[in-house]
Design a protein around this motif. Sequence first.
Motif: not given
Length: 262
Positions: A19-25, A35-39, A46-50, A52-60
């Motif tokens: 949850a915290r890694i995803w929050n960071y992204l 968490d930030r180190a793993v992120g 995969q620099p596009a992951l952040a 992608n995280a925002r685009l997935s949130r927009q889907f919600l």
Amino acid sequence: MANDEQDAPKLDTSIPQTARIWNYLLGGKDNFAADRAVGEQILVGQPALAENARLSRQFLVRVVRYLAGEAGVRQFLDVGTGLPTANNTHEVAQSVAPDSKIVYVDNDPLVLVHARALLTSSPEGVTDYVDADLYDTKTVLTEAARTLDFSQPVAILFMGVLGHVKEDETALGIVRSLLDAVPSGSYFAMYDGTDLSPEVVEAARLWNLSAVPQYHLRSPERMARFFEGLELVEPGLGPVTKWRPEVEMHEIDQYGAVGRKP
């Protein structure tokens, strides 16, 4: 107050948490150095992951707007909600239908600490939080029934969550247990990461070296099983960026869909 504080779960900030890694992204601030180190390690590969995280949130956001608007749903069960960010389920639903009732379910200690941030609502609606494991569907349903009327349609949301369940049959059992408890006219919505690209597979491998809980990618064909017996809402299962976007967006490896219980 004293009892609540005494009973609050202890946080181990040295162990990376999903949850915290995803929050960071997502650009949030509710995360720690581990968490930030793993992120950051994942973002190197995969620099596009952040994004992608925002685009997935927009889907919600689009899904909840559809459910509260066109579909007329007034009750939401958001399982594995994670840490509060912008455009949480209750904010989106109640912006469309102020009388919406939302129950969040999670068992992450930091999410529990932040429960009060989630427990806001429009005067006409209700927002509640259930501290429960998604595997324990009996507790989820019992506690959610304090807020939701299971004789009326409910939208069940698993946004980026079922990937944490390794075995398909176990994940299917969780989904079906919840769907069995809601009436015709209810909805099930989800998204998760697919195994379609080597870059995403490698990102998941790096994630699983340190993060708790681990995350397991699925093929679109395996994801489709979650919607068996449901009526898929157009455009069906596919990249989340192609699900009723307001503007044209490129495809990403997060797949999602919405299904209606007939």
